[in-house]
Design a protein around this motif. Structure first.
Motif, PDB file in Angstrom:
ATOM      1  N   GLU A 160       5.012   3.435  69.631  1.00  0.00           N
ATOM      2  CA  GLU A 160       3.932   4.345  69.247  1.00  0.00           C
ATOM      3  C   GLU A 160       3.921   4.563  67.736  1.00  0.00           C
ATOM      4  O   GLU A 160       2.862   4.533  67.103  1.00  0.00           O
ATOM      5  CB  GLU A 160       4.074   5.682  69.975  1.00  0.00           C
ATOM      6  CG  GLU A 160       2.898   6.610  69.721  1.00  0.00           C
ATOM      7  CD  GLU A 160       2.925   7.845  70.593  1.00  0.00           C
ATOM      8  OE1 GLU A 160       2.690   8.935  70.034  1.00  0.00           O
ATOM      9  OE2 GLU A 160       3.162   7.728  71.811  1.00  0.00           O
ATOM     10  N   ALA A 214      -3.128   3.290  68.848  1.00  0.00           N
ATOM     11  CA  ALA A 214      -2.080   4.318  68.889  1.00  0.00           C
ATOM     12  C   ALA A 214      -2.453   5.436  69.857  1.00  0.00           C
ATOM     13  O   ALA A 214      -1.622   5.878  70.661  1.00  0.00           O
ATOM     14  CB  ALA A 214      -1.824   4.878  67.491  1.00  0.00           C
ATOM     15  N   TYR A 224      -2.304   4.118  73.401  1.00  0.00           N
ATOM     16  CA  TYR A 224      -0.913   3.931  73.826  1.00  0.00           C
ATOM     17  C   TYR A 224      -0.290   5.278  74.195  1.00  0.00           C
ATOM     18  O   TYR A 224       0.422   5.385  75.211  1.00  0.00           O
ATOM     19  CB  TYR A 224      -0.086   3.223  72.747  1.00  0.00           C
ATOM     20  CG  TYR A 224       1.315   2.956  73.198  1.00  0.00           C
ATOM     21  CD1 TYR A 224       1.590   1.924  74.097  1.00  0.00           C
ATOM     22  CD2 TYR A 224       2.370   3.750  72.768  1.00  0.00           C
ATOM     23  CE1 TYR A 224       2.884   1.691  74.551  1.00  0.00           C
ATOM     24  CE2 TYR A 224       3.665   3.523  73.215  1.00  0.00           C
ATOM     25  CZ  TYR A 224       3.910   2.497  74.098  1.00  0.00           C
ATOM     26  OH  TYR A 224       5.190   2.266  74.550  1.00  0.00           O
ATOM     27  N   ALA A 225      -0.573   6.296  73.401  1.00  0.00           N
ATOM     28  CA  ALA A 225      -0.065   7.634  73.714  1.00  0.00           C
ATOM     29  C   ALA A 225      -0.588   8.088  75.076  1.00  0.00           C
ATOM     30  O   ALA A 225       0.150   8.668  75.879  1.00  0.00           O
ATOM     31  CB  ALA A 225      -0.465   8.623  72.626  1.00  0.00           C
ATOM     32  N   ARG A 254       1.212   6.306  77.927  1.00  0.00           N
ATOM     33  CA  ARG A 254       2.545   6.846  78.206  1.00  0.00           C
ATOM     34  C   ARG A 254       2.492   7.981  79.224  1.00  0.00           C
ATOM     35  O   ARG A 254       3.485   8.264  79.875  1.00  0.00           O
ATOM     36  CB  ARG A 254       3.203   7.301  76.908  1.00  0.00           C
ATOM     37  CG  ARG A 254       3.550   6.124  76.009  1.00  0.00           C
ATOM     38  CD  ARG A 254       4.150   6.566  74.703  1.00  0.00           C
ATOM     39  NE  ARG A 254       5.466   7.138  74.916  1.00  0.00           N
ATOM     40  CZ  ARG A 254       6.189   7.711  73.954  1.00  0.00           C
ATOM     41  NH1 ARG A 254       5.702   7.798  72.732  1.00  0.00           N
ATOM     42  NH2 ARG A 254       7.373   8.196  74.225  1.00  0.00           N
TER      43      ARG A 254
END
Length: 114
Positions: free
Chosen positions: A7, A45, A48-49, A52
């Motif tokens: 990240e 980014a 991707y966060a 998660r």
């Protein structure tokens, strides 16, 4: 590489693209590509966060695929700038390719394909 490190790498990538765009000429053709590049480079980014926190393996794989698509779009905009002779983004293209490969490997692993 841990998920926190990945990240951070994606955040660094977005910041590097921002700095790169600051150096581009302010001509109309550059502004158009710059806008597209800024949007597509800041998305990985954040996506991707979000991945998660996915609710399932399938949801995670889908969100990682979106990250890879956005990175692939970045690569196209960087190549357009290079071919038009407007900027050389060799380092950014290399990082884009590496991040795409990481996301592709993640997707293959999740789908059970090595």
């Amino acid at each position: 590489m841990t998920s926190d490190e990945l990240e951070d790498r994606l955040i660094d990538y977005a910041a590097d693209v921002l700095k790169f765009c600051e150096r581009l000429a302010k001509r109309p053709e550059c502004r158009h590509v710059m806008g597209q590049l800024l949007r597509s480079s800041s998305s990985p980014a954040a996506n991707y966060a979000e991945a998660r926190g996915a609710e399932s393996k399938a949801d995670f794989a889908h969100k990682i695929a979106i990250v890879r698509k956005e990175l692939q779009e970045c690569a196209v905009w960087l190549k357009i700038l290079k071919r038009a002779g407007l900027a050389d983004a060799a380092d950014l293209l290399k990082e884009t390719d590496e991040l795409c490969r990481i996301m592709g490997a993640t997707i293959r692993t999740l789908r059970g394909k090595k």
